[in-house]
Design a protein around this motif. Structure first.
Motif, short mmCIF file in Angstrom:
data_model
loop_
_atom_site.label_atom_id
_atom_site.label_comp_id
_atom_site.label_asym_id
_atom_site.label_seq_id
_atom_site.Cartn_x
_atom_site.Cartn_y
_atom_site.Cartn_z
N CYS A 1 -26.88 56.25 4.31
CA CYS A 1 -26.71 55.46 3.09
C CYS A 1 -27.96 54.59 2.91
CB CYS A 1 -25.48 54.57 3.22
SG CYS A 1 -25.30 53.37 1.89
N LEU A 2 -28.51 54.55 1.70
CA LEU A 2 -29.73 53.76 1.45
C LEU A 2 -29.40 52.43 0.76
CD1 LEU A 2 -32.09 56.68 0.34
CD2 LEU A 2 -31.86 55.64 2.61
N GLU A 3 -28.15 52.17 0.56
CA GLU A 3 -27.66 50.90 0.00
C GLU A 3 -28.31 50.57 -1.33
OE1 GLU A 3 -27.75 47.72 2.87
OE2 GLU A 3 -26.06 46.72 1.93
N ILE A 4 -28.52 51.60 -2.16
CA ILE A 4 -29.09 51.35 -3.49
C ILE A 4 -27.98 51.07 -4.50
CG2 ILE A 4 -31.30 52.55 -3.31
CD1 ILE A 4 -29.95 55.13 -4.08
N ASP B 1 -20.58 55.07 -11.33
CA ASP B 1 -19.45 56.00 -11.50
C ASP B 1 -18.80 56.42 -10.18
OD1 ASP B 1 -21.47 57.44 -10.45
OD2 ASP B 1 -21.64 58.89 -12.07
N GLY B 2 -19.23 55.78 -9.09
CA GLY B 2 -18.65 56.12 -7.80
C GLY B 2 -19.28 57.35 -7.15
N GLU B 3 -20.32 57.88 -7.78
CA GLU B 3 -20.97 59.07 -7.21
C GLU B 3 -22.23 58.64 -6.46
OE1 GLU B 3 -19.66 62.11 -7.42
OE2 GLU B 3 -18.01 61.30 -8.63
N CYS B 4 -22.43 59.27 -5.31
CA CYS B 4 -23.65 58.98 -4.53
C CYS B 4 -24.82 59.73 -5.15
CB CYS B 4 -23.43 59.41 -3.08
SG CYS B 4 -24.85 59.04 -2.04
N ARG B 5 -25.93 59.01 -5.34
CA ARG B 5 -27.09 59.61 -6.00
C ARG B 5 -28.03 60.33 -5.02
NH1 ARG B 5 -24.32 58.67 -9.37
NH2 ARG B 5 -24.59 58.06 -11.53
N ILE B 6 -27.74 60.26 -3.75
CA ILE B 6 -28.58 60.99 -2.79
C ILE B 6 -28.02 62.41 -2.74
CG2 ILE B 6 -29.45 61.09 -0.42
CD1 ILE B 6 -28.47 58.16 -0.12
N VAL C 1 -19.12 55.35 17.12
CA VAL C 1 -19.19 56.80 16.93
C VAL C 1 -20.64 57.26 17.04
CG1 VAL C 1 -17.11 57.02 15.48
CG2 VAL C 1 -19.33 56.49 14.40
N SER C 2 -20.86 58.55 17.08
CA SER C 2 -22.22 59.11 17.12
C SER C 2 -22.93 58.79 15.80
CB SER C 2 -22.15 60.62 17.30
OG SER C 2 -21.60 61.21 16.13
N ALA C 3 -24.25 58.88 15.82
CA ALA C 3 -25.03 58.62 14.60
C ALA C 3 -24.66 59.63 13.51
CB ALA C 3 -26.52 58.70 14.91
N HIS C 4 -24.45 60.88 13.89
CA HIS C 4 -24.07 61.89 12.88
C HIS C 4 -22.79 61.47 12.15
CE1 HIS C 4 -26.66 64.20 15.62
NE2 HIS C 4 -26.85 65.04 14.63
N THR C 5 -21.84 61.01 12.92
CA THR C 5 -20.55 60.63 12.34
C THR C 5 -20.68 59.39 11.48
OG1 THR C 5 -19.53 61.51 14.35
CG2 THR C 5 -18.13 60.17 12.93
N LYS C 6 -21.46 58.44 11.98
CA LYS C 6 -21.61 57.18 11.24
C LYS C 6 -22.30 57.40 9.90
CE LYS C 6 -21.07 52.68 11.10
NZ LYS C 6 -21.82 52.23 9.96
N ILE C 7 -23.27 58.30 9.89
CA ILE C 7 -23.96 58.58 8.63
C ILE C 7 -22.96 59.09 7.59
CG2 ILE C 7 -25.53 60.27 7.54
CD1 ILE C 7 -27.46 59.77 9.87
N LEU C 8 -22.10 59.99 8.01
CA LEU C 8 -21.10 60.51 7.07
C LEU C 8 -20.15 59.39 6.61
CD1 LEU C 8 -19.94 63.09 5.70
CD2 LEU C 8 -18.25 63.10 7.53
N HIS D 1 -18.97 55.43 1.50
CA HIS D 1 -18.82 54.11 0.87
C HIS D 1 -18.84 54.23 -0.65
CE1 HIS D 1 -18.52 49.85 0.91
NE2 HIS D 1 -19.63 49.68 0.23
N SER D 2 -19.49 55.29 -1.15
CA SER D 2 -19.49 55.53 -2.61
C SER D 2 -18.06 55.68 -3.11
CB SER D 2 -20.33 56.75 -2.96
OG SER D 2 -19.95 57.86 -2.14
#
Ligand SMILES: Cc1cc2nc3c(=O)[nH]c(=O)nc-3n(C[C@H](O)[C@H](O)[C@H](O)COP(=O)(O)O)c2cc1C
Length: 206
Positions: free
Chosen positions: A50-53, A59-64, A92-99, A104-105
């Motif tokens: 997440c880049l926290e932009i 609209d609740g959609e992630c732009r990445i 959790v693992s980094a992979h899991t945390k990224i997801l 958050h969107s």
């Protein structure tokens, strides 16, 4: 939306590690009970943190645009989730945390874009969390369980059950514990049976 479909997410960097082995057992148990299970291996995906932009405020959609959109659609259209992650530094693992962070969107959508009340308990989906750590401390899973509960809540999902195993360090070490494997298999089976018997759950974002 298929309330009987289950998504299984492998969150460890190890393909044949302890949590992957346990999750495979749970998948086999669920399939045996007639569930359609879709497996997602996070280490094979292209997922930015997440880049926290906060462009999701529109609209609740992630732009990445990466593999997140595909995972999001699969997870939100299933009735159950089985998530497996090792403990890395009491989290959790980094992979899991990224997801988790990318979802958050969805939190933003539910709370800020289209605020709505929580779903009735019967309409909430069900999540199983599987984890393993090398040490044996009583508090090993404490922080992780807190974040998993909040993550599942964002998905309108209850932490239906967690399988937490201490004292597992080396790759595949869990194979020496047939009781753990059996428990994971039976729990996967039970989750599928619970979803089959339950009130149809609600699609939260289709
Ligand atoms: C970066 C890293 C951090 C770890 N941190 C912890 C920890 O805080 N507590 C613990 O008990 N084990 C820790 N471990 C050990 C793993 O949780 C353990 O080996 C686990 O069985 C790995 O599961 P896996 O095979 O599914 O990846 C860590 C391992 C790594 C690689």
């Amino acid at each position: 939306m298929d309330p009987h479909r289950i998504v299984a997410i492998y969150g460890s960097p190890r393909r044949r590690g302890n949590t992957a082995t346990l999750l495979k057992q749970a998948v086999a148990g669920a399939q045996e009970a007639g569930a359609r299970v879709e497996e997602i291996v996070l280490r094979d995906l292209k997922l930015s943190p997440c880049l926290e932009i906060y462009s999701c405020k529109q609209d609740g959609e992630c732009r990445i645009h990466d593999d997140f959109q595909k995972v999001r659609e699969r997870v939100l259209s299933a009735g159950g989730l089985m998530l497996a992650s090792p403990i890395f530094y009491y989290a959790v693992s980094a992979h899991t945390k990224i997801l988790m962070d990318r979802f958050h969107s969805l939190w933003v959508k539910k709370h800020w874009v289209h605020p709505r009340r929580d779903l009735a308990p019967a309409a909430r989906r069900k999540g199983l969390f599987i984890s393993a750590g090398a040490t044996r401390g009583q508090r090993l899973f404490e922080g992780t369980l807190l974040s998993i509960r909040y993550f599942f809540d964002t998905l309108d999902m209850d932490l239906w059950k967690s399988l937490l195993y201490r004292g597992l360090e080396n790759e595949g070490e869990v194979q020496e514990h047939p009781d753990y494997l059996k428990e994971a298999y039976q729990t996967g089976r039970q989750l599928a049976e619970t979803l089959n018997a339950g009130t149809p759950v609600t699609a939260i974002d289709s």
